[in-house]
Write a protein that holds these residues in place. Sequence first.
Motif, PDB file in Angstrom:
ATOM      1  N   LEU A   1       0.974   6.908  -6.921  1.00  0.00           N
ATOM      2  CA  LEU A   1      -0.214   7.797  -7.107  1.00  0.00           C
ATOM      3  C   LEU A   1       0.344   9.155  -6.978  1.00  0.00           C
ATOM      4  O   LEU A   1      -0.100  10.171  -7.745  1.00  0.00           O
ATOM      5  N   LEU A   2       0.863   9.547  -5.873  1.00  0.00           N
ATOM      6  CA  LEU A   2       1.487  10.825  -5.383  1.00  0.00           C
ATOM      7  C   LEU A   2       2.402  11.411  -6.633  1.00  0.00           C
ATOM      8  O   LEU A   2       2.383  12.773  -6.999  1.00  0.00           O
ATOM      9  N   THR A   3       3.092  10.617  -7.313  1.00  0.00           N
ATOM     10  CA  THR A   3       4.247  10.965  -8.334  1.00  0.00           C
ATOM     11  C   THR A   3       3.563  11.178  -9.379  1.00  0.00           C
ATOM     12  O   THR A   3       3.846  12.221 -10.147  1.00  0.00           O
ATOM     13  N   VAL A   4       2.533  10.478  -9.699  1.00  0.00           N
ATOM     14  CA  VAL A   4       1.724  10.603 -10.903  1.00  0.00           C
ATOM     15  C   VAL A   4       0.806  11.973 -10.922  1.00  0.00           C
ATOM     16  O   VAL A   4       0.769  12.705 -11.803  1.00  0.00           O
ATOM     17  N   VAL A   5       0.354  12.276  -9.667  1.00  0.00           N
ATOM     18  CA  VAL A   5      -0.274  13.668  -9.407  1.00  0.00           C
ATOM     19  C   VAL A   5       0.655  14.693  -9.658  1.00  0.00           C
ATOM     20  O   VAL A   5       0.296  15.733 -10.387  1.00  0.00           O
ATOM     21  N   ALA A   6       1.748  14.616  -8.973  1.00  0.00           N
ATOM     22  CA  ALA A   6       2.882  15.611  -9.029  1.00  0.00           C
ATOM     23  C   ALA A   6       3.176  15.822 -10.601  1.00  0.00           C
ATOM     24  O   ALA A   6       3.490  17.226 -10.974  1.00  0.00           O
ATOM     25  N   LEU A   7       3.514  14.832 -11.356  1.00  0.00           N
ATOM     26  CA  LEU A   7       3.621  14.999 -12.990  1.00  0.00           C
ATOM     27  C   LEU A   7       2.501  15.708 -13.685  1.00  0.00           C
ATOM     28  O   LEU A   7       2.867  16.585 -14.403  1.00  0.00           O
ATOM     29  N   GLY A   8       1.143  15.183 -13.330  1.00  0.00           N
ATOM     30  CA  GLY A   8       0.235  16.027 -13.816  1.00  0.00           C
ATOM     31  C   GLY A   8       0.243  17.310 -13.549  1.00  0.00           C
ATOM     32  O   GLY A   8      -0.030  18.308 -14.774  1.00  0.00           O
ATOM     33  N   ARG A   9       0.402  17.865 -12.251  1.00  0.00           N
ATOM     34  CA  ARG A   9       0.564  19.320 -11.819  1.00  0.00           C
ATOM     35  C   ARG A   9       1.655  19.769 -12.764  1.00  0.00           C
ATOM     36  O   ARG A   9       1.423  21.122 -13.170  1.00  0.00           O
ATOM     37  N   VAL A  10       2.771  19.463 -12.786  1.00  0.00           N
ATOM     38  CA  VAL A  10       3.750  20.024 -13.492  1.00  0.00           C
ATOM     39  C   VAL A  10       3.487  20.246 -15.018  1.00  0.00           C
ATOM     40  O   VAL A  10       3.709  21.247 -15.536  1.00  0.00           O
TER      41      VAL A  10
ATOM     42  N   ASP B   1       2.051  20.439  -0.974  1.00  0.00           N
ATOM     43  CA  ASP B   1       0.786  19.929  -0.388  1.00  0.00           C
ATOM     44  C   ASP B   1       0.031  18.363  -0.653  1.00  0.00           C
ATOM     45  O   ASP B   1      -0.951  18.263  -0.376  1.00  0.00           O
ATOM     46  N   LEU B   2       0.775  17.861  -1.354  1.00  0.00           N
ATOM     47  CA  LEU B   2       0.543  16.544  -1.905  1.00  0.00           C
ATOM     48  C   LEU B   2       0.413  15.598  -0.880  1.00  0.00           C
ATOM     49  O   LEU B   2      -0.500  14.628  -0.700  1.00  0.00           O
ATOM     50  N   THR B   3       1.187  15.798   0.115  1.00  0.00           N
ATOM     51  CA  THR B   3       1.557  14.575   1.177  1.00  0.00           C
ATOM     52  C   THR B   3       0.844  15.190   2.566  1.00  0.00           C
ATOM     53  O   THR B   3       0.640  14.397   3.556  1.00  0.00           O
ATOM     54  N   HIS B   4       0.565  16.375   2.713  1.00  0.00           N
ATOM     55  CA  HIS B   4       0.076  17.015   3.931  1.00  0.00           C
ATOM     56  C   HIS B   4       1.078  16.862   5.026  1.00  0.00           C
ATOM     57  O   HIS B   4       0.235  16.904   6.204  1.00  0.00           O
TER      58      HIS B   4
ATOM     59  N   THR C   1       0.741  -1.243  -0.006  1.00  0.00           N
ATOM     60  CA  THR C   1       0.082  -0.102  -0.029  1.00  0.00           C
ATOM     61  C   THR C   1       1.056   1.301   0.083  1.00  0.00           C
ATOM     62  O   THR C   1       0.655   2.428  -0.828  1.00  0.00           O
ATOM     63  N   PRO C   2       1.927   1.352   0.811  1.00  0.00           N
ATOM     64  CA  PRO C   2       2.650   2.612   0.885  1.00  0.00           C
ATOM     65  C   PRO C   2       3.281   2.971  -0.476  1.00  0.00           C
ATOM     66  O   PRO C   2       3.438   3.984  -1.029  1.00  0.00           O
ATOM     67  N   LEU C   3       3.795   1.954  -1.126  1.00  0.00           N
ATOM     68  CA  LEU C   3       4.502   1.774  -2.508  1.00  0.00           C
ATOM     69  C   LEU C   3       3.304   2.466  -3.442  1.00  0.00           C
ATOM     70  O   LEU C   3       3.609   3.478  -4.485  1.00  0.00           O
ATOM     71  N   LEU C   4       2.098   1.946  -3.502  1.00  0.00           N
ATOM     72  CA  LEU C   4       1.183   2.240  -4.293  1.00  0.00           C
ATOM     73  C   LEU C   4       0.620   3.835  -4.172  1.00  0.00           C
ATOM     74  O   LEU C   4       0.473   4.497  -5.117  1.00  0.00           O
TER      75      LEU C   4
END
Length: 144
Positions: free
Chosen positions: A32-41, A117-120, A25-28
Amino acid sequence: MNRPQPQHRTAVDKGSAAVEMVLATPLLVLVLLTVVALGRVADARLIVSDAAHQAARAASLARTDTEAHASAQSIAHTTFTDAHSACTHPRVTIDTDGLTPGSSTAATVTCTADLGDLTHIGMPGTVTITGTAHSPVDRFRSSP
């Protein structure tokens, strides 16, 4: 027709799926957070490019340097506001080249995309993005 016989679990196998899930779960979540960060960039790069294009065009339509700088700043900030971008502190630099007919104006837009702010948990993460666009000043317009 022969059916394979179901295998019976032993006491050693009990709970192994739960352990695997806890480990995976932590790896998944990280993926997911990496994909969101790349999308924001990627989104921020598109918005910066669009803001630079619109600022250069607005500057090329102006009649004076002062008007060119004011309209370019205004349109670039409007672009960022309308897009609800992750960019903060956009900066717009205009080179009008005197607005002489046949010349070109250039707009450089720089902003900082905030990813913290992705990880809070307050993890720092910013990316500086720069875009430049050029727009020709109409060759047949009258001089100011």
